[in-house]
Write a protein that holds these residues in place. Structure first.
Motif, PDB file in Angstrom:
ATOM      1  N   ALA A  29      11.414   8.059  -9.667  1.00  0.00           N
ATOM      2  CA  ALA A  29      11.987   9.337 -10.224  1.00  0.00           C
ATOM      3  C   ALA A  29      13.276   9.805  -9.572  1.00  0.00           C
ATOM      4  N   GLY A  30      13.610   9.323  -8.506  1.00  0.00           N
ATOM      5  CA  GLY A  30      15.046   9.437  -7.981  1.00  0.00           C
ATOM      6  C   GLY A  30      15.998   8.522  -8.434  1.00  0.00           C
ATOM      7  N   GLY A  31      15.695   7.595  -9.522  1.00  0.00           N
ATOM      8  CA  GLY A  31      16.638   6.880  -9.993  1.00  0.00           C
ATOM      9  C   GLY A  31      17.114   5.560  -8.943  1.00  0.00           C
ATOM     10  N   GLN A  32      16.195   5.637  -7.915  1.00  0.00           N
ATOM     11  CA  GLN A  32      16.597   4.399  -7.150  1.00  0.00           C
ATOM     12  C   GLN A  32      16.007   3.169  -7.274  1.00  0.00           C
ATOM     13  N   THR A  33      16.338   2.683  -8.439  1.00  0.00           N
ATOM     14  CA  THR A  33      15.499   1.293  -8.807  1.00  0.00           C
ATOM     15  C   THR A  33      15.903   0.170  -8.190  1.00  0.00           C
ATOM     16  N   GLU A  34      17.189   0.222  -7.543  1.00  0.00           N
ATOM     17  CA  GLU A  34      17.688  -1.002  -6.859  1.00  0.00           C
ATOM     18  C   GLU A  34      16.938  -1.067  -5.631  1.00  0.00           C
ATOM     19  N   THR A  35      16.746   0.068  -4.822  1.00  0.00           N
ATOM     20  CA  THR A  35      15.858  -0.100  -3.673  1.00  0.00           C
ATOM     21  C   THR A  35      14.412  -0.208  -3.901  1.00  0.00           C
ATOM     22  N   LEU A  36      14.245   0.258  -5.076  1.00  0.00           N
ATOM     23  CA  LEU A  36      12.546  -0.158  -5.221  1.00  0.00           C
ATOM     24  C   LEU A  36      12.452  -1.739  -5.438  1.00  0.00           C
ATOM     25  N   ARG A  37      13.251  -2.147  -6.366  1.00  0.00           N
ATOM     26  CA  ARG A  37      13.318  -3.519  -6.507  1.00  0.00           C
ATOM     27  C   ARG A  37      13.504  -4.558  -5.267  1.00  0.00           C
ATOM     28  N   GLY A  38      14.343  -3.995  -4.400  1.00  0.00           N
ATOM     29  CA  GLY A  38      14.609  -4.575  -3.144  1.00  0.00           C
ATOM     30  C   GLY A  38      13.371  -4.799  -2.415  1.00  0.00           C
ATOM     31  N   PHE A  39      12.448  -3.642  -2.304  1.00  0.00           N
ATOM     32  CA  PHE A  39      11.233  -3.445  -1.687  1.00  0.00           C
ATOM     33  C   PHE A  39      10.357  -4.680  -2.319  1.00  0.00           C
ATOM     34  N   LEU A  40      10.221  -4.675  -3.741  1.00  0.00           N
ATOM     35  CA  LEU A  40       9.466  -5.365  -4.292  1.00  0.00           C
ATOM     36  C   LEU A  40       9.607  -6.801  -4.159  1.00  0.00           C
ATOM     37  N   ASP A  41      10.843  -7.314  -4.005  1.00  0.00           N
ATOM     38  CA  ASP A  41      11.204  -8.600  -4.087  1.00  0.00           C
ATOM     39  C   ASP A  41      10.825  -9.081  -2.517  1.00  0.00           C
ATOM     40  N   ARG A  74       0.745  -1.120   0.185  1.00  0.00           N
ATOM     41  CA  ARG A  74       0.019   0.084  -0.165  1.00  0.00           C
ATOM     42  C   ARG A  74       0.839   1.115   0.178  1.00  0.00           C
ATOM     43  N   LEU A  75       1.988   1.232   0.670  1.00  0.00           N
ATOM     44  CA  LEU A  75       2.884   2.252   0.940  1.00  0.00           C
ATOM     45  C   LEU A  75       3.583   2.727  -0.619  1.00  0.00           C
ATOM     46  N   LEU A  76       3.960   1.666  -1.257  1.00  0.00           N
ATOM     47  CA  LEU A  76       4.504   1.623  -2.362  1.00  0.00           C
ATOM     48  C   LEU A  76       3.717   2.444  -3.537  1.00  0.00           C
ATOM     49  N   LEU A  77       2.554   2.395  -3.278  1.00  0.00           N
ATOM     50  CA  LEU A  77       1.726   3.111  -4.152  1.00  0.00           C
ATOM     51  C   LEU A  77       2.166   4.536  -4.175  1.00  0.00           C
ATOM     52  N   VAL A  78       2.657   5.015  -3.228  1.00  0.00           N
ATOM     53  CA  VAL A  78       3.070   6.663  -3.084  1.00  0.00           C
ATOM     54  C   VAL A  78       4.646   6.708  -3.282  1.00  0.00           C
ATOM     55  N   HIS A  79       5.141   5.829  -2.502  1.00  0.00           N
ATOM     56  CA  HIS A  79       6.860   5.925  -2.525  1.00  0.00           C
ATOM     57  C   HIS A  79       7.523   5.299  -3.643  1.00  0.00           C
ATOM     58  N   GLY A  80       6.974   4.060  -4.314  1.00  0.00           N
ATOM     59  CA  GLY A  80       7.458   3.571  -5.468  1.00  0.00           C
ATOM     60  C   GLY A  80       7.537   4.604  -6.600  1.00  0.00           C
ATOM     61  N   PRO A  81       6.545   5.290  -7.062  1.00  0.00           N
ATOM     62  CA  PRO A  81       6.995   6.337  -7.866  1.00  0.00           C
ATOM     63  C   PRO A  81       8.201   7.434  -7.734  1.00  0.00           C
ATOM     64  N   ARG A  82       8.209   7.813  -6.403  1.00  0.00           N
ATOM     65  CA  ARG A  82       9.258   8.591  -5.920  1.00  0.00           C
ATOM     66  C   ARG A  82      10.637   8.062  -6.171  1.00  0.00           C
ATOM     67  N   LEU A  83      10.847   6.710  -5.710  1.00  0.00           N
ATOM     68  CA  LEU A  83      12.041   6.135  -5.853  1.00  0.00           C
ATOM     69  C   LEU A  83      12.150   5.785  -7.574  1.00  0.00           C
TER      70      LEU A  83
END
Length: 737
Positions: A394-406, A383-392
Motif C-alpha cells: 500500500a505504501g509502494g515499497q515493493t522493493e523492500t517487500l521483495r527484499g524480505f521475500l527473497d 508470519r509477520l509479513l501477513l500483516v506488514h506485507g500489505p502495508r508495504l
C-alpha cells in the motif's frame, strides 16, 4: 510515512533531524565558510565527500545549527534504497522543515511506487510555490544504490528552485554529472583532505586528553592519524590512561586498516567486562534506546548506560534532544559486530530474536522482520509479513517487500500470503509470467477452504497486462456475480471495471468503475481513483461519444494533477483520448506527446497499443506524418496480445479509415451481424477466446481440422471481420460471447 505507535513515530523522527553535537564540539570556521558560500551563492548542490570517520555528519549538523534557513534533514539507511521509502522520508523531512502540501506529494510517491519522474515533478512544483530559503541535507547518501533514486536526485538538483539547496554527505561521489555542475558554478565541495584536523582543531576535539602532550607530540598525533577524526577520537579514549603519552603517540597508528587491532589491544582492554558485553550484544542494532538495550541484553539500566557511554565516547551518537535514542558510529558498529561474531557466534541468533520480540511488541513489524531474518527465523518473518506485507504494498515499497521475500528462500513457496505478495511484486515490476507462476504456487499450497478472493484482483491485472481480455472478463463476471466488490478494497473494483472496459462491455464497466472511484476516494487510494477515471474515459471513447469521452478524459487528467500523478504512466490513455477528441490542434499535439512519453515508460501492451493508436489517429487527422508509423507500431504491440479487446478493434478500424491496411469493420463502433451463425458455427465461436489452436478445437468438437477452418472463415465473414481476435471482440459486442 505511516507509523503505528508513539514509539514508532519517535524512532522515525530520529532519521529526520541532525545528530546531536558531541561534547567536544570544534567549530571549523574554514569549512563553515565553504558551506556558507555554497548556500549564499545559490549552488544547487553542496557535496561533502570523504571516507568514513572524517567528521562529515558532525560538521554538517553543527554548521546547519547556525544557519538561518529552514533545514530538512534525512539520515539515509540501506533500506532507503527502496524508491518509495526514500522519497516518503525525504518528503516528510521537507514537510517538517517547512509547511507545504506534503500530503499531495506523498500520494504521488505511494501511487507511483516512488517513480522518480512522477515524484520529482510533484515535489518541484510544491517547492517552487514557496519563497523562503530551504536547505535539504541527506547524510550517508552513499548507502543509496538504486538507479531510480539516483536519477530522481540528479533531476531534483537540476530543477529545484534557486531558494533550495541540496546538501549531500557521502563516502563516495554520487553518480551524477558533477563536471557539468562544476562548469556552471553550481556546486560547492568539501573533500577528505579538507576535513583533516590540524593541530589546533585536534586540540579542541580531544579536550583534556591532550593536556599531557606538547605541540610537537600533538603535531605527531595528527600526522599519525592524517587528521582523521575517528582516529583522533579513538586515540583520545586511551590517551588519558596512557602511562607515557609520548610513547603512546609514537606507537599509535590511526589509519582505518589498523583500527581493529587497536580496538582489541587498547579499547576493549580499557572497558570492564559488563560494558564490553553490552557493547558487543547491542552491536546487532542500528539504533539504541534504554528499553531496547535492556531487552536485548537481559539486563537493566540501559538508559543510564547509554548516557554514561555517550558522555565518554564520541562514537556513540545521540539522535534526539531527549537523549533517548542513540546509534554507534558506523566504524565502531562494524568493528563491534566483527568482534561479536568472533567472540560468541552461537549467541547472535538469540540476540536478534530478542530484538525482534521487542520491535514486534512496539508495533514495528518492519524492524521485527529484519531481526527475524538476521536470526535465521524465516517462518517467524513470514508470519509477520501477513500483516506488514500489505502495508508495504500500500505504501509502494515493493522493493523492500521483495527484499524480505527473497530472504525467506524456499519458505516463501510454502506460505500462501507470501506467494501472493511475491506475485504482486512481480506484477508491479512488469514480470507478468513470473507473477502468474506465483499465483499458481498459491493455488498449490493453499489449504482446503482457503479464501482466494484476495488474489482475484492480481489475477485480473495479470490477464490484462498480458493482453488477455478474455480471461480477465471471465474473472470479472465471476466477481460481479458475488458481493465481493462491496466487501473488498477498491483495487478489486478497479480491476473489474478495467476488464469490462477493455472488453467493450460499457454498462457493466460504468457501474463497476463508478463504484471503484467512490471506494478509492473513501479509502484514500489515489492511484486506484485515477485509474478508475481513466478507464471511464476509455469506456466513453469506445462507446462513440466524443463529448463524453473528452469530459471523462479531462476529469481523469485533472484528478491526476491534483494528486500529483500527472506524470504517472497510467494516465497516458486519458491524455491520448483528450488529444483525439479535442478541438484545439496545439493542445492535441501536446496531449499526444505527453501520452506517448508516459505510455512508453511502463505501460502494458494493451494500454500502449491503445495509446499508440489514438495518438496515431490524432496526428494523421492533424496532417502530421508521424501518425502512420505510430499505427504500425501499435499493430506490432497488439499482435503480442492474445485478445486485445477494444484496443485491437480500434486499431483495425483506424487503419481502415486512413487507408493504411485492409481491415474488417467500418469506422462506427457497433458490430453488425451480416448473417446469422449456424449452431455449429456458434459452437466453434465459443472456443475462439480460449488459447486453443484450430486443431485443438477440432479435437474437442470431434470434427476435422478442415471443418473448423471452414467454420472460422464463415464466422469472420458473417461478423464482418478479418481475423480471430477481431471476431472475438465483435462477438462480445453482439452478446454472442
Amino acid at each position: 510515512m505511516k507509523v503505528t505507535s508513539t514509539w514508532g513515530m519517535s524512532l522515525a523522527a530520529t532519521k529526520l533531524r541532525p545528530p546531536l553535537p558531541p561534547g567536544q564540539l570544534v567549530r571549523r570556521s574554514r569549512l563553515d565558510d565553504i558551506l556558507d558560500a555554497g548556500v549564499e551563492g545559490q549552488a544547487r548542490l553542496v557535496l561533502v565527500s570523504a571516507p568514513a570517520g572524517s567528521g562529515k555528519s558532525t560538521l554538517l549538523a553543527s554548521w546547519l545549527a547556525g544557519r538561518p534557513e529552514a533545514v530538512a534533514w534525512l539520515q539515509a539507511e540501506e533500506s532507503d534504497s527502496d524508491p518509495a521509502r526514500f522519497w516518503s522520508y525525504l518528503v516528510e523531512a521537507i514537510g517538517q522543515a517547512r509547511p507545504f502540501a506534503a500530503g499531495d506529494v506523498k500520494s504521488a510517491v505511494v501511487g507511483s511506487n516512488g517513480d522518480d519522474l512522477v515524484v520529482v515533478s510533484a515535489l518541484v512544483n510544491e517547492l517552487a510555490d514557496a519563497a523562503e530559503p530551504l536547505v535539504v541535507a541527506i547524510d550517508d547518501y552513499h548507502l543509496i544504490d538504486n538507479g531510480s533514486v539516483q536519477r530522481g536526485m540528479e533531476r531534483l538538483i537540476d530543477l529545484c528552485p534557486r531558494q533550495v539547496t541540496i546538501v549531500l554527505s557521502t563516502r563516495i561521489d554520487p553518480p551524477f554529472r558533477l563536471g557539468r555542475l562544476r562548469v556552471r558554478g553550481q556546486i560547492a565541495e568539501i573533500r577528505g583532505a579538507d576535513l583533516r584536523f590540524d593541530a589546533d582543531e585536534a586540540s579542541g576535539l580531544l579536550g583534556s586528553a591532550v593536556r599531557s602532550l606538547d605541540r610537537a607530540r600533538l603535531d605527531q598525533l595528527c600526522g599519525r592519524t592524517e587528521g582523521w577524526a575517528a582516529g583522533l577520537v579513538l586515540a583520545g579514549l586511551s590517551l588519558e590512561r596512557a602511562a607515557d603519552p609520548g610513547e603512546f603517540v609514537e606507537a599509535f597508528r590511526g589509519d582505518d586498516q589498523l583500527v581493529v587491532e587497536y580496538l582489541r589491544d587498547e579499547f576493549f582492554a580499557a572497558v570492564d567486562a559488563d560494558d564490553r558485553r553490552r557493547l558487543l550484544e547491542t552491536s546487532i542494532l542500528e539504533q539504541l534506546s534504554g528499553a531496547l538495550v535492556d531487552s536485548v541484553t537481559g539486563a537493566t539500566g540501559g538508559a543510564k548506560w547509554l548516557l554514561d557511554t555517550a558522555g565518554t565516547n564520541q562514537l556513540l551518537i545521540g539522535l534526539d534532544r531527549t537523549r533517548t535514542w542513540f546509534r554507534y558510529h558506523h566504524l565502531l558498529r562494524d568493528l563491534l559486530r566483527l568482534e561479536a561474531h568472533q567472540t560468541f557466534p552461537e549467541r547472535i541468533p538469540g540476540l536478534h530474536a530478542r530484538a525482534a520480540e521487542w520491535y514486534e511488541s512496539q508495533g514495528d513489524h518492519g524492524q521485527a522482520i529484519v531481526h527475524r531474518l538476521a536470526g535465521g527465523e524465516a517462518r517467524q518473518a513470514a508470519r509477520l509479513l501477513l500483516v506488514h506485507g500489505p502495508r508495504l504494498l500500500a505504501g509502494g515499497q515493493t522493493e523492500t517487500l521483495r527484499g524480505f521475500l527473497d530472504q525467506l528462500g524456499d519458505v516463501a513457496k510454502t506460505v500462501t500470503w507470501c506467494a501472493l505478495l511475491y506475485g504482486w511484486c512481480e506484477y508491479v515490476g512488469g514480470r507478468y509470467s513470473r507473477a502468474q507462476e506465483w499465483l499458481d504456487t498459491l493455488v498449490e499450497v493453499a489449504p482446503e477452504g482457503f479464501d482466494h478472493t484476495p488474489a482475484i484482483s492480481l489475477r485480473m491485472n495479470i490477464s490484462l497486462a498480458r493482453g488477455d481480455v478474455t480471461t480477465a472478463l471471465g474473472t470479472a463476471r465471476q466477481v460481479t456475480a458475488t458481493e465481493h466488490l462491496m466487501s473488498h478494497s477498491c483495487d478489486l473494483a478497479t480491476a473489474t471495471g478495467a476488464a469490462y472496459a477493455w472488453a467493450g462491455q460499457a454498462g457493466e464497466a460504468r457501474q463497476a468503475l463508478r463504484f471503484a472511484a467512490e471506494k478509492a476516494a473513501a479509502e484514500r487510494f489515489p492511484t486506484a481513483h485515477v485509474l478508475s477515471l481513466v478507464y471511464q474515459a476509455i469506456v466513453e471513447f469506445d462507446d462513440g461519444s466524443p463529448a463524453s469521452a473528452q469530459t471523462a478524459a479531462s476529469t481523469a487528467v485533472d484528478t491526476a494533477q491534483n494528486f500529483g500523478l500527472a506524470a504517472y504512466h497510467g494516465v497516458a490513455p486519458a491524455y491520448a483520448i483528450r488529444a483525439r477528441t479535442g478541438g484545439d490542434p496545439v493542445r492535441a499535439h501536446a496531449d499526444a506527446s505527453q501520452a506517448l512519453s508516459l505510455a512508453r515508460r511502463a505501460s502494458t501492451d494493451l494500454a500502449l497499443g491503445f495509446v499508440l493508436t489514438a495518438c496515431g489517429d490524432t496526428l494523421i487527422g492533424l496532417g502530421d506524418t508521424a501518425g502512420a508509423p505510430l499505427l504500425a507500431e501499435a499493430r506490432s504491440v497488439l499482435a503480442r496480445c492474445p485478445d486485445p479487446g477494444v484496443a485491437g478493434r480500434y486499431l483495425a478500424r483506424t487503419e481502415s479509415r486512413h487507408g493504411l491496411a485492409e481491415a474488417g469493420g467500418g469506422s462506427g463502433r457497433a458490430a453488425v451481424l451480416i448473417e446469422q451463425l449456424t449452431d455449429r458455427e456458434l459452437a466453434v465461436l465459443r472456443y475462439l477466446p480460449a488459447s486453443m489452436s484450430q486443431r485443438d478445437i477440432a479435437s474437442e468438437l470431434y470434427v476435422s481440422l478442415n471443418t473448423v477452418k471452414t467454420h472460422c472463415r464463415s464466422i469472420y465473414r458473417k461478423l464482418g471481420v478479418g481475423d480471430r481476435k477481431a471476431a472475438i471482440q465483435a462477438a462480445r459486442d453482439l452478446h454472442l460471447l
